[in-house]
Design an enzyme around this catalytic site. Structure first.
Site, short mmCIF file in Angstrom:
data_model
loop_
_atom_site.label_atom_id
_atom_site.label_comp_id
_atom_site.label_asym_id
_atom_site.label_seq_id
_atom_site.Cartn_x
_atom_site.Cartn_y
_atom_site.Cartn_z
N TRP A 10 102.71 75.09 30.15
CA TRP A 10 101.31 75.49 30.05
C TRP A 10 100.86 75.67 28.60
CZ3 TRP A 10 99.09 73.92 34.03
CH2 TRP A 10 99.70 74.01 35.30
N ASP A 47 97.56 83.69 27.72
CA ASP A 47 97.36 83.20 29.08
C ASP A 47 98.26 84.04 29.99
OD1 ASP A 47 97.32 81.90 31.52
OD2 ASP A 47 97.85 79.92 30.72
N LYS A 94 96.99 83.18 41.51
CA LYS A 94 98.39 83.58 41.62
C LYS A 94 98.53 85.06 41.97
CE LYS A 94 99.83 80.04 38.31
NZ LYS A 94 100.72 79.23 39.15
#
Length: 322
Positions: A106, A175, A199
């Site tokens: 990511w 993040d 999530k």
């Protein structure tokens, strides 16, 4: 609430607590006796603005967010924020430079996206594989960078930060899509926190941005309106039609976390779940390797009891096939 017959360890969209789902089901056709549900509700209505404001209030309480931070609900996922962050913040640097720590899939994608808008410095030697975080004293940080970016928990690679980097006066952008509200966080150490909701804090469609006020208003002229932090802050995340139902569901999840002991309780539960699975792996004498296998995500809504069932299954599988 009827318990599901399937245990959901999906990586995202991930499990939502059954009591939250039951409440959403109950209110689907008739939200608070209005005669219609949130899916049909005007985003300009007093009822929906109340949903947004209550979600913000609960989030602020859960994370002890200081008063000089703003909360924004946006679209585009964390992937959209890979562009939004440089578009809104690179102007903080005289030469449009930012530092990136790349420890997994990511953060690598975020860095690649940011390269479209300015000079991106990877602060450590390129990693051959994403299995650890380079020692902080090996980082080459630029004191004139607009910000330092990292992904707090790299779900694909299993690498999680257990510290907040020391970046001096340079703002930190993190993040936290996969671990937000799973552990206490000192928000004051960060310039920006981004997190996709699907999530730990809701369903797909809405992305959370927590940003320090002094970092708002530096957007490039090319920044699209939907990604413009100042515009979206000024409009209370309602510049255009927002992902209304996703914000509503996130609000329900935040209330559920608050009702079940807050972040401290979630942190204890997450540690217990993690210990159950890693204990099986570490005591397997090498049976569970990094090649092949499956991925199990233990997000907030997954219970300790469900995780124990997975651990038991792993043990029985090992005994049968070792």
């Amino acid at each position: 609430v009827e318990k599901p017959t399937v245990i959901n360890f999906n990586p995202g969209p991930a499990k939502v607590d059954p009591t939250v789902m039951a409440q959403a089901q109950k209110e689907l056709l008739n939200y608070r006796n209005l005669g219609f549900g949130v899916l049909e509700m005007s985003h300009r209505s007093a009822e929906f603005i109340d949903i947004v404001d209550k979600a913000k209030t609960n989030l602020k309480e859960l994370l002890n967010i200081p008063d000089n931070y703003k909360i924004i609900f946006l679209q585009g996922g964390a992937t959209g924020q890979f562009s939004a962050v440089p578009l809104n913040l690179l102007n903080l640097s005289p030469d449009c430079t930012a530092d990136y720590v790349v420890t997994g899939t990511w953060s690598a994608k975020a860095a690649k996206e940011a390269e479209k808008y300015g000079k991106i410095n990877i602060v450590h030697p390129k990693l051959k594989k994403y299995t650890s975080i380079p020692a902080e004293d090996s980082w080459q940080l630029n004191p004139n960078a607009a910000y330092v970016y990292y992904c707090d928990n790299e779900t694909v690679n299993g690498v999680e930060f257990h510290f907040v980097p020391d970046t001096g006066n340079v703002p930190i952008v993190a993040d936290m899509s996969s671990n937000i509200l799973s552990k206490p966080v000192d928000v004051s150490k960060f310039g920006v926190i981004i997190a996709g909701a699907q999530k730990n804090i809701g369903c797909a469609g809405v992305t959370l941005v927590i940003i320090r006020e002094d970092l708002i208003g530096h957007q490039m002229k090319e920044c699209p309106a939907v990604l413009d932090y100042k515009l979206q802050t000024d409009m209370n995340s309602l510049y255009n039609t927002p992902p209304s139902y996703s914000i509503y569901l996130t609000g329900l999840v935040l209330q559920w976390i608050k009702n079940t002991g807050g972040v401290t309780a979630m942190s204890r539960k997450c540690a217990a779940k993690s210990q159950l699975i890693y204990s099986v792996i570490n005591n397997s004498n090498g049976f569970y390797q990094s090649v092949g296998g499956i991925r199990a995500s233990l997000y907030n809504a997954v219970t300790v009891e469900e995780t124990q069932q997975l651990a038991d299954l792993m043990l029985s599988f090992q005994q049968e096939h070792a």
